[in-house]
Design a protein around this motif. Sequence first.
Motif, PDB file in Angstrom:
ATOM      1  N   ASP A 117       0.824  -1.210   0.000  1.00 55.91           N
ATOM      2  CA  ASP A 117       0.000   0.000   0.000  1.00 55.91           C
ATOM      3  C   ASP A 117       0.854   1.255   0.000  1.00 55.91           C
ATOM      4  O   ASP A 117       0.571   2.210  -0.719  1.00 55.91           O
ATOM      5  CB  ASP A 117      -0.973   0.004   1.178  1.00 55.91           C
ATOM      6  CG  ASP A 117      -0.277  -0.116   2.531  1.00 55.91           C
ATOM      7  OD1 ASP A 117       0.790  -0.764   2.601  1.00 55.91           O
ATOM      8  OD2 ASP A 117      -0.812   0.417   3.524  1.00 55.91           O
ATOM      9  N   VAL A 118       1.930   1.246   0.771  1.00 50.76           N
ATOM     10  CA  VAL A 118       2.837   2.392   0.824  1.00 50.76           C
ATOM     11  C   VAL A 118       3.517   2.579  -0.530  1.00 50.76           C
ATOM     12  O   VAL A 118       3.604   3.697  -1.047  1.00 50.76           O
ATOM     13  CB  VAL A 118       3.899   2.206   1.936  1.00 50.76           C
ATOM     14  CG1 VAL A 118       4.953   3.290   1.874  1.00 50.76           C
ATOM     15  CG2 VAL A 118       3.241   2.165   3.302  1.00 50.76           C
ATOM     16  N   LEU A 119       3.976   1.496  -1.116  1.00 45.32           N
ATOM     17  CA  LEU A 119       4.659   1.585  -2.408  1.00 45.32           C
ATOM     18  C   LEU A 119       3.722   2.054  -3.517  1.00 45.32           C
ATOM     19  O   LEU A 119       4.100   2.877  -4.352  1.00 45.32           O
ATOM     20  CB  LEU A 119       5.274   0.235  -2.772  1.00 45.32           C
ATOM     21  CG  LEU A 119       6.348  -0.280  -1.816  1.00 45.32           C
ATOM     22  CD1 LEU A 119       6.839  -1.644  -2.265  1.00 45.32           C
ATOM     23  CD2 LEU A 119       7.490   0.703  -1.699  1.00 45.32           C
ATOM     24  N   LYS A 120       2.494   1.567  -3.513  1.00 43.54           N
ATOM     25  CA  LYS A 120       1.526   1.990  -4.528  1.00 43.54           C
ATOM     26  C   LYS A 120       1.194   3.475  -4.387  1.00 43.54           C
ATOM     27  O   LYS A 120       1.091   4.190  -5.383  1.00 43.54           O
ATOM     28  CB  LYS A 120       0.263   1.143  -4.436  1.00 43.54           C
ATOM     29  CG  LYS A 120       0.450  -0.259  -4.962  1.00 43.54           C
ATOM     30  CD  LYS A 120      -0.825  -1.069  -4.842  1.00 43.54           C
ATOM     31  CE  LYS A 120      -0.609  -2.476  -5.359  1.00 43.54           C
ATOM     32  NZ  LYS A 120      -1.831  -3.285  -5.283  1.00 43.54           N
ATOM     33  N   GLU A 121       1.016   3.933  -3.157  1.00 42.06           N
ATOM     34  CA  GLU A 121       0.738   5.357  -2.941  1.00 42.06           C
ATOM     35  C   GLU A 121       1.895   6.217  -3.422  1.00 42.06           C
ATOM     36  O   GLU A 121       1.697   7.220  -4.111  1.00 42.06           O
ATOM     37  CB  GLU A 121       0.460   5.641  -1.470  1.00 42.06           C
ATOM     38  CG  GLU A 121       0.197   7.100  -1.191  1.00 42.06           C
ATOM     39  CD  GLU A 121      -0.029   7.389   0.277  1.00 42.06           C
ATOM     40  OE1 GLU A 121      -0.330   8.547   0.590  1.00 42.06           O
ATOM     41  OE2 GLU A 121       0.107   6.476   1.121  1.00 42.06           O
ATOM     42  N   MET A 122       3.112   5.822  -3.096  1.00 46.81           N
ATOM     43  CA  MET A 122       4.278   6.592  -3.518  1.00 46.81           C
ATOM     44  C   MET A 122       4.459   6.538  -5.035  1.00 46.81           C
ATOM     45  O   MET A 122       4.894   7.503  -5.638  1.00 46.81           O
ATOM     46  CB  MET A 122       5.532   6.107  -2.797  1.00 46.81           C
ATOM     47  CG  MET A 122       5.542   6.427  -1.323  1.00 46.81           C
ATOM     48  SD  MET A 122       5.350   8.193  -0.982  1.00 46.81           S
ATOM     49  CE  MET A 122       6.902   8.814  -1.610  1.00 46.81           C
ATOM     50  N   GLU A 123       4.098   5.428  -5.650  1.00 46.14           N
ATOM     51  CA  GLU A 123       4.161   5.336  -7.112  1.00 46.14           C
ATOM     52  C   GLU A 123       3.193   6.340  -7.745  1.00 46.14           C
ATOM     53  O   GLU A 123       3.535   7.025  -8.703  1.00 46.14           O
ATOM     54  CB  GLU A 123       3.844   3.929  -7.582  1.00 46.14           C
ATOM     55  CG  GLU A 123       3.931   3.774  -9.081  1.00 46.14           C
ATOM     56  CD  GLU A 123       3.587   2.382  -9.565  1.00 46.14           C
ATOM     57  OE1 GLU A 123       4.053   2.014 -10.654  1.00 46.14           O
ATOM     58  OE2 GLU A 123       2.853   1.664  -8.860  1.00 46.14           O
ATOM     59  N   MET A 124       1.989   6.450  -7.188  1.00 45.22           N
ATOM     60  CA  MET A 124       1.014   7.414  -7.708  1.00 45.22           C
ATOM     61  C   MET A 124       1.516   8.839  -7.546  1.00 45.22           C
ATOM     62  O   MET A 124       1.410   9.652  -8.462  1.00 45.22           O
ATOM     63  CB  MET A 124      -0.339   7.263  -6.988  1.00 45.22           C
ATOM     64  CG  MET A 124      -1.110   6.047  -7.404  1.00 45.22           C
ATOM     65  SD  MET A 124      -2.806   5.955  -6.756  1.00 45.22           S
ATOM     66  CE  MET A 124      -2.726   6.677  -5.161  1.00 45.22           C
ATOM     67  N   VAL A 125       2.086   9.144  -6.381  1.00 44.88           N
ATOM     68  CA  VAL A 125       2.623  10.489  -6.134  1.00 44.88           C
ATOM     69  C   VAL A 125       3.771  10.769  -7.091  1.00 44.88           C
ATOM     70  O   VAL A 125       3.867  11.850  -7.676  1.00 44.88           O
ATOM     71  CB  VAL A 125       3.081  10.640  -4.669  1.00 44.88           C
ATOM     72  CG1 VAL A 125       3.849  11.928  -4.466  1.00 44.88           C
ATOM     73  CG2 VAL A 125       1.890  10.568  -3.721  1.00 44.88           C
ATOM     74  N   GLY A 126       4.655   9.790  -7.273  1.00 41.17           N
ATOM     75  CA  GLY A 126       5.776   9.953  -8.189  1.00 41.17           C
ATOM     76  C   GLY A 126       5.324  10.237  -9.605  1.00 41.17           C
ATOM     77  O   GLY A 126       5.886  11.100 -10.289  1.00 41.17           O
ATOM     78  N   LYS A 127       4.299   9.539 -10.052  1.00 36.57           N
ATOM     79  CA  LYS A 127       3.767   9.778 -11.400  1.00 36.57           C
ATOM     80  C   LYS A 127       3.144  11.163 -11.496  1.00 36.57           C
ATOM     81  O   LYS A 127       3.322  11.862 -12.492  1.00 36.57           O
ATOM     82  CB  LYS A 127       2.739   8.710 -11.762  1.00 36.57           C
ATOM     83  CG  LYS A 127       3.357   7.384 -12.108  1.00 36.57           C
ATOM     84  CD  LYS A 127       2.305   6.365 -12.492  1.00 36.57           C
ATOM     85  CE  LYS A 127       2.960   5.039 -12.821  1.00 36.57           C
ATOM     86  NZ  LYS A 127       1.951   4.027 -13.193  1.00 36.57           N
ATOM     87  N   THR A 128       2.410  11.565 -10.465  1.00 38.53           N
ATOM     88  CA  THR A 128       1.777  12.888 -10.463  1.00 38.53           C
ATOM     89  C   THR A 128       2.815  13.991 -10.588  1.00 38.53           C
ATOM     90  O   THR A 128       2.639  14.948 -11.336  1.00 38.53           O
ATOM     91  CB  THR A 128       0.968  13.096  -9.162  1.00 38.53           C
ATOM     92  OG1 THR A 128      -0.062  12.103  -9.102  1.00 38.53           O
ATOM     93  CG2 THR A 128       0.341  14.477  -9.107  1.00 38.53           C
TER      94      THR A 128
END
Length: 95
Positions: free
Chosen positions: A63-74
């Motif tokens: 969950d932490v990695l997926k959230e950070m992936e979304m933020v990174g893409k944004t």
Amino acid sequence: MDKNRLVKFMARVMEESGFKVYRNFQTSRHIIDIYGVLPTILGDIGGVVACKNYDDRWEVGLDVLKEMEMVGKTLKASKIVVVTNRKSSGRFQDA
């Protein structure tokens, strides 16, 4: 080490490495601990950092990695970093 100290430590490491550091950076959906920009002659390199100071019951999960992936893409970040005082759950490893 409490979370504030962990964030300050990581921000200092990044600043000393040449990054312009923004703590508690807010996107439209998330607040991240650190957003850093490293200017280079080829363009800026962006990095997002999550500092997770968990107690003994918690582990870093997907969950932490997926959230950070979304933020990174944004933010169109080149690097995503999760810093923690805990181990991973073992479901993912460095490739």
